[in-house]
Design a protein around this motif. Structure first.
Motif, PDB file in Angstrom:
ATOM      1  N   TYR A 166       0.873  -1.048  -0.045  1.00 50.90           N
ATOM      2  CA  TYR A 166      -0.089  -0.054   0.297  1.00 50.90           C
ATOM      3  C   TYR A 166       0.808   1.219  -0.200  1.00 50.90           C
ATOM      4  N   VAL A 167       0.698   2.143  -0.765  1.00 46.46           N
ATOM      5  CA  VAL A 167       1.402   3.467  -1.040  1.00 46.46           C
ATOM      6  C   VAL A 167       0.482   4.609  -0.985  1.00 46.46           C
ATOM      7  N   LEU A 168       0.981   5.602  -0.122  1.00 48.94           N
ATOM      8  CA  LEU A 168       0.369   6.805  -0.212  1.00 48.94           C
ATOM      9  C   LEU A 168       1.059   7.699  -1.199  1.00 48.94           C
ATOM     10  N   VAL A 169       0.380   8.445  -2.151  1.00 48.71           N
ATOM     11  CA  VAL A 169       1.048   9.242  -2.924  1.00 48.71           C
ATOM     12  C   VAL A 169       0.181  10.595  -2.754  1.00 48.71           C
ATOM     13  N   THR A 170       1.271  11.526  -2.355  1.00 49.97           N
ATOM     14  CA  THR A 170       0.768  13.048  -2.129  1.00 49.97           C
ATOM     15  C   THR A 170       1.508  13.841  -3.129  1.00 49.97           C
ATOM     16  N   TYR A 171       1.011  15.139  -3.747  1.00 48.09           N
ATOM     17  CA  TYR A 171       1.797  15.904  -4.604  1.00 48.09           C
ATOM     18  C   TYR A 171       1.232  17.307  -4.536  1.00 48.09           C
ATOM     19  N   ASP A 172       2.017  18.167  -4.818  1.00 45.40           N
ATOM     20  CA  ASP A 172       1.705  19.486  -5.124  1.00 45.40           C
ATOM     21  C   ASP A 172       2.545  19.828  -6.451  1.00 45.40           C
ATOM     22  N   VAL A 173       1.550  20.254  -7.243  1.00 40.55           N
ATOM     23  CA  VAL A 173       1.835  20.657  -8.647  1.00 40.55           C
ATOM     24  C   VAL A 173       1.655  22.367  -8.893  1.00 40.55           C
ATOM     25  N   SER A 174       2.515  22.975  -9.396  1.00 42.48           N
ATOM     26  CA  SER A 174       2.438  24.332  -9.615  1.00 42.48           C
ATOM     27  C   SER A 174       1.682  24.540 -10.825  1.00 42.48           C
ATOM     28  N   TYR A 213      -3.993   3.991 -10.648  1.00 43.45           N
ATOM     29  CA  TYR A 213      -3.279   2.964  -9.645  1.00 43.45           C
ATOM     30  C   TYR A 213      -4.043   3.040  -8.423  1.00 43.45           C
ATOM     31  N   GLY A 214      -4.904   3.784  -7.967  1.00 45.39           N
ATOM     32  CA  GLY A 214      -5.559   3.843  -6.689  1.00 45.39           C
ATOM     33  C   GLY A 214      -6.829   4.609  -6.484  1.00 45.39           C
ATOM     34  N   GLN A 215      -6.937   5.186  -5.376  1.00 43.40           N
ATOM     35  CA  GLN A 215      -8.130   5.936  -5.194  1.00 43.40           C
ATOM     36  C   GLN A 215      -7.981   7.175  -4.443  1.00 43.40           C
ATOM     37  N   ARG A 216      -8.300   8.233  -4.982  1.00 37.65           N
ATOM     38  CA  ARG A 216      -8.269   9.567  -4.201  1.00 37.65           C
ATOM     39  C   ARG A 216      -8.970   9.695  -2.999  1.00 37.65           C
ATOM     40  N   VAL A 217      -8.457  10.057  -2.060  1.00 38.64           N
ATOM     41  CA  VAL A 217      -8.854  10.246  -0.575  1.00 38.64           C
ATOM     42  C   VAL A 217      -8.988  11.810  -0.319  1.00 38.64           C
ATOM     43  N   ASN A 263      -7.770  15.703  -2.194  1.00 39.58           N
ATOM     44  CA  ASN A 263      -7.511  16.633  -3.487  1.00 39.58           C
ATOM     45  C   ASN A 263      -6.237  16.075  -4.084  1.00 39.58           C
ATOM     46  N   SER A 264      -5.264  16.056  -3.542  1.00 38.29           N
ATOM     47  CA  SER A 264      -3.811  15.513  -3.840  1.00 38.29           C
ATOM     48  C   SER A 264      -3.294  14.473  -3.220  1.00 38.29           C
ATOM     49  N   VAL A 265      -4.009  13.694  -2.620  1.00 41.62           N
ATOM     50  CA  VAL A 265      -3.513  12.393  -1.997  1.00 41.62           C
ATOM     51  C   VAL A 265      -4.554  11.182  -2.251  1.00 41.62           C
ATOM     52  N   PHE A 266      -3.420  10.371  -2.716  1.00 40.77           N
ATOM     53  CA  PHE A 266      -4.055   8.957  -3.285  1.00 40.77           C
ATOM     54  C   PHE A 266      -3.600   7.689  -2.504  1.00 40.77           C
ATOM     55  N   GLU A 267      -4.454   6.849  -2.295  1.00 41.09           N
ATOM     56  CA  GLU A 267      -4.014   5.466  -1.586  1.00 41.09           C
ATOM     57  C   GLU A 267      -4.040   4.486  -2.886  1.00 41.09           C
ATOM     58  N   CYS A 268      -3.016   3.606  -2.918  1.00 38.49           N
ATOM     59  CA  CYS A 268      -2.895   2.926  -4.121  1.00 38.49           C
ATOM     60  C   CYS A 268      -2.103   1.628  -3.552  1.00 38.49           C
ATOM     61  N   LYS A 269      -2.882   0.599  -4.002  1.00 39.21           N
ATOM     62  CA  LYS A 269      -2.595  -0.900  -3.724  1.00 39.21           C
ATOM     63  C   LYS A 269      -1.848  -1.673  -4.910  1.00 39.21           C
ATOM     64  N   VAL A 270      -0.659  -1.601  -4.982  1.00 44.51           N
ATOM     65  CA  VAL A 270       0.191  -1.950  -6.107  1.00 44.51           C
ATOM     66  C   VAL A 270       1.286  -3.010  -5.692  1.00 44.51           C
ATOM     67  N   ILE A 311      -9.839   0.250   0.367  1.00 45.35           N
ATOM     68  CA  ILE A 311      -9.116  -0.464  -0.800  1.00 45.35           C
ATOM     69  C   ILE A 311      -9.344  -1.816  -0.817  1.00 45.35           C
ATOM     70  N   ASP A 312      -9.377  -2.502   0.260  1.00 48.24           N
ATOM     71  CA  ASP A 312      -9.869  -3.854  -0.038  1.00 48.24           C
ATOM     72  C   ASP A 312     -11.325  -4.339   0.022  1.00 48.24           C
ATOM     73  N   GLY A 313     -12.214  -3.190   0.132  1.00 48.64           N
ATOM     74  CA  GLY A 313     -13.764  -3.497   0.350  1.00 48.64           C
ATOM     75  C   GLY A 313     -14.195  -3.992  -0.896  1.00 48.64           C
ATOM     76  N   PRO A 314     -15.406  -4.358  -0.970  1.00 49.77           N
ATOM     77  CA  PRO A 314     -15.994  -4.819  -2.212  1.00 49.77           C
ATOM     78  C   PRO A 314     -16.300  -3.352  -3.339  1.00 49.77           C
ATOM     79  N   LEU A 315     -15.944  -3.917  -4.517  1.00 48.22           N
ATOM     80  CA  LEU A 315     -16.079  -2.799  -5.336  1.00 48.22           C
ATOM     81  C   LEU A 315     -17.588  -2.396  -5.784  1.00 48.22           C
TER      82      LEU A 315
END
Lengths: 96, 96
Positions: free
Chosen positions: A2-10, A30-34, A36-43, A90-94
């Motif tokens: 499980y990887v959390l991705v956070t970003y700031d883009v100018s 690759y994942g789910q937005r939680v 605005n600029s934070v995603f949780e990804c199962k990869v 992220i592991d729940g039913p779709l």
């Protein structure tokens, strides 16, 4: 993994606004937005390499910031949410 | 313990803009900003309780989102940064 991705883009330029859309699109692939600029990804490791490479091709290193947090296996214990948009399990039913 | 705090505060109203400033100020009192709405905090359990309580008093639960990620002890191995504003080493020397 499980990887959390956070970003700031100018977004002061049209190119920046385009980069922001492309970063968000890549994260959605690759994942789910939680937030605005934070995603949780199962990869898996191979997916993570491809995902990182795609993001690094998009961002402008002088102005944009990208962070990856490896949350490890039992990530559920690690995250606590308060407020709106509780995201999802992220592991729940779709639910479609 | 190392805790990552990420938040989205709705700033469509003056009150929302004020909440955003207060959330950021609270986070600055407990940690370091690494991206616009992402803070890394080194807190003990008692500080974490006080910190959470302060933040929960500020946010508007219907519109704002607040997430805490417990990064655990060896958090350094868990985070990878690319691009601008590399942030800092929370355990490194304080450069003033």
């Amino acid at each position: 993994m499980y990887v959390l991705v956070t970003y700031d883009v100018s977004t002061t330029t049209p190119a920046g606004k385009r980069r922001l859309r492309h970063v968000a699109k890549a994260c959605e692939d690759y994942g789910q937005r939680v937030q605005n600029s934070v995603f949780e990804c199962k990869v898996d490791p191979a997916q993570l390499v491809a995902f990182k490479s795609r993001l690094l091709d998009i961002i402008e290193k002088e102005t944009d910031s990208l962070r990856f947090y490896n949350l490890g296996a039992n990530w559920h214990r690690r995250v606590e949410h308060h407020g709106a948009n509780d995201g999802y399990d992220i592991d729940g039913p779709l639910i479609v």
